[in-house]
Design a protein around this motif. Sequence first.
Motif, PDB file in Angstrom:
ATOM      1  N   LEU A  23      -0.335  -5.250   6.588  1.00  0.00           N
ATOM      2  CA  LEU A  23      -0.018  -6.198   5.504  1.00  0.00           C
ATOM      3  C   LEU A  23      -1.038  -6.098   4.378  1.00  0.00           C
ATOM      4  O   LEU A  23      -0.682  -6.154   3.190  1.00  0.00           O
ATOM      5  CB  LEU A  23       0.027  -7.629   6.060  1.00  0.00           C
ATOM      6  N   ASP A  24      -2.320  -5.924   4.730  1.00  0.00           N
ATOM      7  CA  ASP A  24      -3.367  -5.793   3.707  1.00  0.00           C
ATOM      8  C   ASP A  24      -3.190  -4.526   2.868  1.00  0.00           C
ATOM      9  O   ASP A  24      -3.617  -4.479   1.707  1.00  0.00           O
ATOM     10  CB  ASP A  24      -4.759  -5.785   4.356  1.00  0.00           C
ATOM     11  N   LEU A  25      -2.557  -3.499   3.451  1.00  0.00           N
ATOM     12  CA  LEU A  25      -2.267  -2.279   2.679  1.00  0.00           C
ATOM     13  C   LEU A  25      -1.045  -2.464   1.772  1.00  0.00           C
ATOM     14  O   LEU A  25      -0.762  -1.610   0.936  1.00  0.00           O
ATOM     15  CB  LEU A  25      -2.011  -1.097   3.622  1.00  0.00           C
ATOM     16  N   GLY A  26      -0.325  -3.585   1.981  1.00  0.00           N
ATOM     17  CA  GLY A  26       0.790  -3.902   1.096  1.00  0.00           C
ATOM     18  C   GLY A  26       2.162  -3.522   1.616  1.00  0.00           C
ATOM     19  O   GLY A  26       3.124  -3.465   0.841  1.00  0.00           O
ATOM     20  N   TYR A  27       2.291  -3.302   2.938  1.00  0.00           N
ATOM     21  CA  TYR A  27       3.579  -2.877   3.485  1.00  0.00           C
ATOM     22  C   TYR A  27       4.256  -3.981   4.286  1.00  0.00           C
ATOM     23  O   TYR A  27       3.587  -4.840   4.850  1.00  0.00           O
ATOM     24  CB  TYR A  27       3.406  -1.620   4.343  1.00  0.00           C
ATOM     25  N   GLU A  28       5.566  -3.910   4.342  1.00  0.00           N
ATOM     26  CA  GLU A  28       6.390  -4.914   5.032  1.00  0.00           C
ATOM     27  C   GLU A  28       6.501  -4.566   6.513  1.00  0.00           C
ATOM     28  O   GLU A  28       6.821  -3.427   6.872  1.00  0.00           O
ATOM     29  CB  GLU A  28       7.776  -4.947   4.394  1.00  0.00           C
ATOM     30  N   ARG A  48      -1.420   6.920   3.263  1.00  0.00           N
ATOM     31  CA  ARG A  48      -2.362   5.792   3.252  1.00  0.00           C
ATOM     32  C   ARG A  48      -2.538   5.216   4.660  1.00  0.00           C
ATOM     33  O   ARG A  48      -3.639   4.800   5.029  1.00  0.00           O
ATOM     34  CB  ARG A  48      -1.885   4.711   2.279  1.00  0.00           C
TER      35      ARG A  48
END
Length: 387
Positions: A23-28, A48
């Motif tokens: 989540l911190d990497l920006g993924y769902e 990433r």
Amino acid sequence: MNTYELIAPCHFGLEAVLKKEILDLGYEISQVEDGRVTFIGDDEAICRGNVFLRTAERVLLKAGSFHAETFEELFQGTMAIDWEAFIPEDGKFWVAKASSIKSRLFSPSDIQSVMKKAMVERLKKYYGIAWFPEHGASFPLRVFIYKDTVTIGIDTSGDSLHKRGYRILASKAPITETLAAALLLLTPWNRDRILVDPFCGSGTFPIEAAMIAAKMAPGMNRSFLSEDWKHLIKRKCWYEAMDEANDQMDTGAKVDIQGYDIDGAIVKAARQNAAAAGVDHMIHFQQRPVSALSHPKKYGFMISNPPYGERIEEKENLPALYREIGERFRELDAWSMYLITSYEEAEKYIGRKADKNRKIYNGMLKTYFYQFMGPKPPGRKLENKGN
């Protein structure tokens, strides 16, 4: 860019830590199961994920999922997947690992054989050839069958992600880099707090802590299998992931991280490993028994993987050892202590019940992460990363 489901396996019991990282990497997140987290991402996410995830064992590209109770259903289900979307004509492909739980199909070797045949049949028709040279990029598959549901992932990582590239030498019972990072992330420790490992072995806890403090991506110093998948992942994605990792790195961070061990040779190995990781300037290693553990400052953290007597002749020493750990901990002023061990009488001899106790499987070994919480420093709201 294509969008995929990506599967990230992890240690059983640490799925929440990995979920937060993703989540911190920006993924769902699309699914959380025992021992793995599935998320949505594109080819950039593959790069990433491999470079930045500290607690995942690998990143798998989900090829498909279907129900199968017979080998015929397994064959047909596998053949129905669009393998040509992933594997080029010269690709090398095989089922590297198959696991089955609570399912009618349970023989790993038979599962591997049937699936390979199905893939060959599908790709023979698509490419119009009868024989595959398999001298190109590699596409190893990992298959999970749970309650007759088959899930297939193509391994993008190659060597497990715990292989950061810095561990030149290891102690007798090393903790893996991914597990050490996950346990650190479960604690409220941050880089302006003291951290001591009195049984540091080859230095994994101190090194992982230093890398976290320096915001150093764990995959910076290694390569990944899917770097050769040029038809799926543009080289630009790998370069951008590494540029991002370099941009965020802060190796000048001021920290107090210490590692001690009674074995001088293993302390030397820990120093070499820290140097290979590029964090040797951030850690003080010293040959010292746990009986000499002390620190003048308050509000520090002790985190360690102490001996737990896997060999019969070592078990008789455990009560005295854990009693000593408890005595030294009580002498530290307002500290917290976190221990991972399979020794079930640890609390008894430490002399205090842990505030939290999390069961974690380290491979096939059931261990406990005992968490003895100290007071928070005054005037600071301390975020508790555990849950």
